[in-house]
Design an enzyme around this catalytic site. Structure first.
Site: not given
Length: 358
Positions: A136, A138, A160, A164
């Site tokens: 991701t 992010e 999150y 990840k």
């Protein structure tokens, strides 16, 4: 002699990305097995159109109950069907929610991929199985480097993203340690009509359509100044497959290279519905007001249709993400086929069709 179909396994097959990937692989004559979590409600709407009856002969699409938090359920299915390709798309995928349930997020998003890799490692056929991990943008949350590519330093700013990041690095570690064909796609924001309603793009297209139809008076959002690189989920699903067709496993950034604020996304969506906006106020008091509405008696000039609430802000905001997918474009001959305007058009068409039918 008829060519044998490849077998793919997709975790998170009932999600946005999983449904597009399953469609794509079925068109390529794959046999597709998908994981779905057990739920008291039916949650297969995105794949109902490719569902095949349990008793049909020569089926191509199968779904199995399994969960990334339950290694035995995954291990049994992987060992039974020995897929050629495994796509791990399942996750606790809502960034904001990860602050509320960080332990569960880590269990699914970090340990889930590790459990799959451990199963692959134990198999005699491990070098024949190709593994894709859904990474991701992010990961770059607090990065000041723009645009972000495969060499940009990671700076996760949510549970999150931290989970990840573990998944991303453990994928690299098992690739280098055990010779597993394992790679990650660092996907920037990707949307579609199949996006879940708690995600901001879907919330905007759905909410503004309701206002346009007179079903709602206003829409409440969070940080309208967050800037994102938005692509179409179907383009990115095809890219996941491309990564696993290479001779050498590599990690790739997948992005459009264009970015827009949430505020711009709202303005674009409203304009396509014939609504022009002006903004007044600052901070949490900023509002989007109807400047003009073309022949729509449901929306009045001067109506405050966009409001902002602190409730939808993250404890640690990610303000600016922009991807550089030069590596994927050059090595895999990939480029996005749709831009933000065609994406919004497609999402709005889906919203209007839904409300007309219901």
């Amino acid at each position: 002699m008829k060519k044998k179909s490849k077998v793919a396994l997709i975790t998170g097959v009932t999600g946005q990305d999983g449904s597009y990937l399953a469609e794509f692989l079925l068109k390529k004559n794959y046999i597709v097995h998908g994981f779905k979590r057990r739920s008291s409600s039916i949650n297969t709407a995105r794949v109902d159109h490719i569902y095949e009856d349990l008793f049909k002969k020569n089926k191509k699409f199968y779904m199995h109950y399994a969960d990334l938090t339950d290694p035995l359920s995954m291990d049994n299915i992987i060992q039974r069907y020995l897929p050629d390709e495994i796509y791990n798309l399942a996750a606790q995928s809502h960034v904001s929610v990860s602050f509320q349930i960080p332990e569960y997020t880590a269990n699914v998003n970090a340990l889930g991929p590790l459990r799959i890799l451990e199963t692959i490692k134990r198999l005699k056929t491990k070098k024949k199985i190709k593994f894709y991990q859904a990474s991701t943008s992010e990961l770059y949350g607090g990065s000041k480097e723009k645009p972000q590519n495969e060499n940009t330093k990671f700076y996760p700013k949510s549970p999150y993203a931290c989970a990840k990041l573990f998944a991303h690095w453990i994928t690299i570690n098992y690739r280098e340690s055990y010779g597993i064909f394992a790679c990650s796609g660092i996907l920037f924001n990707h949307e579609s009509p199949r996006r879940g309603e708690t995600f901001v793009t879907k919330k905007i297209t759905n909410g503004l359509t309701k206002i346009f139809l007179g079903l709602e008076k206003n829409l409440t959002v969070g940080n309208i100044y967050a800037i994102r690189d938005w692509g179409h989920a179907e383009d990115y699903a095809k890219m996941q497959w491309k990564m696993l067709q290479e001779k050498k496993p590599l990690d790739y950034v997948i992005a459009t290279g264009e970015q827009y604020s949430v505020k711009k996304f709202i303005e674009f969506t409203a304009k396509k519905l014939g609504i022009s906006l002006i903004w007044k106020g600052k901070g949490l008091r900023e509002v989007g007001i109807v400047k003009n509405s073309l022949k729509n008696k449901n929306v009045k000039i001067g109506q405050k249709i966009i409001k902002i609430s602190k409730k939808y802000f993250r404890p640690s905001e990610v303000n600016n993400l922009l991807g550089d997918s030069k590596k994927a474009r050059e090595l895999l001959n990939w480029k996005p086929t749709r831009n933000i305007h065609s994406l919004i058009d497609e999402m709005l068409k889906n919203e209007l069709n839904f409300f007309q039918k219901n």
